[in-house]
Design an enzyme around this catalytic site. Structure first.
Site, short mmCIF file in Angstrom:
data_model
loop_
_atom_site.label_atom_id
_atom_site.label_comp_id
_atom_site.label_asym_id
_atom_site.label_seq_id
_atom_site.Cartn_x
_atom_site.Cartn_y
_atom_site.Cartn_z
N ASN A 1 0.88 -1.18 0.00
CA ASN A 1 0.00 0.00 0.00
C ASN A 1 0.90 1.22 0.00
O ASN A 1 1.48 1.57 1.02
CB ASN A 1 -0.90 -0.04 1.25
CG ASN A 1 -1.76 1.21 1.36
OD1 ASN A 1 -1.80 2.04 0.45
ND2 ASN A 1 -2.44 1.36 2.49
N TRP A 2 1.03 1.85 -1.17
CA TRP A 2 1.97 2.98 -1.29
C TRP A 2 1.42 4.26 -0.67
O TRP A 2 2.14 5.25 -0.59
CB TRP A 2 2.29 3.22 -2.78
CG TRP A 2 2.98 2.08 -3.45
CD1 TRP A 2 3.37 0.89 -2.90
CD2 TRP A 2 3.38 2.02 -4.83
NE1 TRP A 2 3.97 0.10 -3.84
CE2 TRP A 2 4.00 0.77 -5.04
CE3 TRP A 2 3.27 2.91 -5.91
CZ2 TRP A 2 4.51 0.39 -6.29
CZ3 TRP A 2 3.77 2.53 -7.14
CH2 TRP A 2 4.38 1.28 -7.33
N LYS A 3 0.15 4.24 -0.30
CA LYS A 3 -0.49 5.44 0.27
C LYS A 3 -0.25 6.63 -0.66
O LYS A 3 -0.22 6.46 -1.88
CB LYS A 3 -0.02 5.68 1.71
CG LYS A 3 -0.22 4.42 2.56
CD LYS A 3 -0.07 4.63 4.04
CE LYS A 3 -0.32 3.32 4.77
NZ LYS A 3 -0.24 3.42 6.22
N HIS B 1 -9.64 1.21 4.83
CA HIS B 1 -8.38 1.41 5.56
C HIS B 1 -8.63 2.38 6.71
O HIS B 1 -9.44 3.31 6.59
CB HIS B 1 -7.32 1.97 4.60
CG HIS B 1 -5.95 1.95 5.21
ND1 HIS B 1 -5.53 2.90 6.10
CD2 HIS B 1 -4.92 1.07 5.07
CE1 HIS B 1 -4.29 2.61 6.49
NE2 HIS B 1 -3.90 1.50 5.88
N GLU C 1 -7.03 4.81 7.74
CA GLU C 1 -6.82 6.22 7.39
C GLU C 1 -8.05 6.78 6.67
O GLU C 1 -8.42 7.93 6.86
CB GLU C 1 -5.54 6.36 6.55
CG GLU C 1 -4.30 6.14 7.41
CD GLU C 1 -3.09 5.57 6.68
OE1 GLU C 1 -3.04 5.60 5.44
OE2 GLU C 1 -2.18 5.09 7.38
N GLU D 1 -5.42 -4.72 10.74
CA GLU D 1 -4.37 -3.71 10.94
C GLU D 1 -4.64 -2.94 12.23
O GLU D 1 -5.45 -2.00 12.23
CB GLU D 1 -4.37 -2.71 9.78
CG GLU D 1 -4.04 -3.30 8.44
CD GLU D 1 -3.46 -2.24 7.49
OE1 GLU D 1 -2.35 -2.45 7.01
OE2 GLU D 1 -4.11 -1.21 7.25
N GLY E 1 2.49 2.56 10.82
CA GLY E 1 3.44 3.66 10.63
C GLY E 1 4.15 4.08 11.90
O GLY E 1 4.78 5.13 11.95
N SER F 1 3.42 -1.91 10.42
CA SER F 1 4.87 -1.96 10.61
C SER F 1 5.48 -3.32 10.27
O SER F 1 6.38 -3.79 10.97
CB SER F 1 5.25 -1.51 12.03
OG SER F 1 4.87 -0.17 12.24
N GLY G 1 2.85 -0.96 4.37
CA GLY G 1 2.91 0.45 4.01
C GLY G 1 4.34 0.88 3.72
O GLY G 1 4.88 0.62 2.64
N GLY G 2 4.97 1.51 4.69
CA GLY G 2 6.30 2.11 4.51
C GLY G 2 7.32 1.21 3.81
O GLY G 2 8.02 1.64 2.89
P1 13P Z 1 3.03 0.60 7.74
O1 13P Z 1 3.53 -0.72 7.17
O2 13P Z 1 3.76 1.78 7.22
O3 13P Z 1 2.90 0.53 9.23
O4 13P Z 1 1.53 0.76 7.17
C1 13P Z 1 0.62 -0.26 7.35
C2 13P Z 1 -0.59 0.04 6.56
O5 13P Z 1 -1.37 0.91 6.90
C3 13P Z 1 -0.80 -0.71 5.32
O6 13P Z 1 -2.08 -0.49 4.82
#
Ligand code: 13P
Length: 258
Positions: A10-12, A100, A102, A172, A178, A218, A239-240
């Site tokens: 997930n590149w956000k 998600h 967010e 999640e 994050g 994470s 994510g990251g």
């Molecule tokens: P991180 O891996 O950066 O914690 O993000 C997780 C996430 O929200 C994937 O959708």
């Protein structure tokens, strides 16, 4: 029943379409044929990159499923800024992240909206990755299971057992996203097993044994092996660490590390 793990990046809101192209090319060198026999891989770029990612994946026959991070539930209309599921399907998107945390926290998505989106994604023959997870306050108050069960049941209301068995749920925990704080492998396993039992209660044992449940929060090359070898964890939503070929490919190759 054996479930093929799904590792999703997930590149956000990161990477423009030039940067996206570079990352996909780097990933294509880092990921091997053996990897894709063992795991499915989906990439979820921002909307503006999807066409580029689709084109390079198709023309170079790269083993990545094209994904999206979000969509609207209506088929078309006066919804400034939104993207319809059919527009994603036309780009050969196969997986769409929905609900998600967010989107829920920052953009006010409700369980009802998530449910409408899950149905719209399925109607367009794509696979939803429906997210659920509790805040730190909810966990500390002992309410993690109640929150997650509520999200799973409401998000999947009215979906057939067969469809539920073919989709993906991402657990999640919000406090792990994050933050560099990961749920312990044991806690992540317990919660993913709990999600599976919730699916079993609502949709039956067959749906529960085939639905894929990802852990997200994470996930890094250093913890992927421990998390992804748990019996109820069928992949990761990353994510990251999905923004660099080196770290994402090492997560894809979690079986090779301890
Ligand atoms: P991180 O891996 O950066 O914690 O993000 C997780 C996430 O929200 C994937 O959708």
């Amino acid at each position: 029943m054996s479930r093929k793990p799904l590792i999703s990046g997930n590149w956000k809101m990161h990477l423009n379409h030039f940067e996206a192209l570079k990352l996909v090319q780097e990933l294509s060198y880092a990921v091997t044929v053996d990897d894709v026999e063992e795991v499915d891989i989906s990439l979820h770029p921002p909307f503006t990159d999807i066409r580029t990612v689709q084109t390079v994946c198709e023309s170079d026959r790269l083993p990545f499923h094209v994904g999206a991070q979000h969509c609207h539930f209506e088929a078309k209309g006066a919804f400034t800024g939104e993207v319809a599921p059919s527009m994603l399907a036309k780009l050969n998107v196969s997986y769409v992240i929905v609900g998600h945390s967010e989107r829920r926290e920052v953009f006010g998505e409700t369980d009802e909206m998530v449910n409408a989106k899950v149905k719209a994604i399925l109607a367009n023959e794509m696979i939803p990755i429906m997210c659920c997870g509790e805040t730190l306050d909810e966990r500390e108050a002992g309410g993690a299971e109640e929150k997650v069960a509520g999200q799973v049941k409401a998000g999947l209301a009215g979906v057939s057992a067969e469809q539920v068995g073919a989709l993906v749920i991402a657990y999640e925990p919000i406090w792990a996203i994050g933050t560099g704080k990961t749920a312990s492998a044991e806690d992540a396993q317990d919660m993913c097993a709990f999600v599976r039992s919730t699916v079993s209660e609502a949709f039956g044992a067959d749906a529960a044994s085939s639905v894929r449940i990802q852990y997200g929060g994470s996930v890094k090359p250093t913890n992927a092996h421990e998390l992804l070898t748990q019996s109820d964890i069928d992949g990761a939503l990353v994510g990251g660490a999905s923004l660099e070929a080196e770290s994402f490919s090492r997560i894809v190759q979690y079986r090779l590390s301890e």
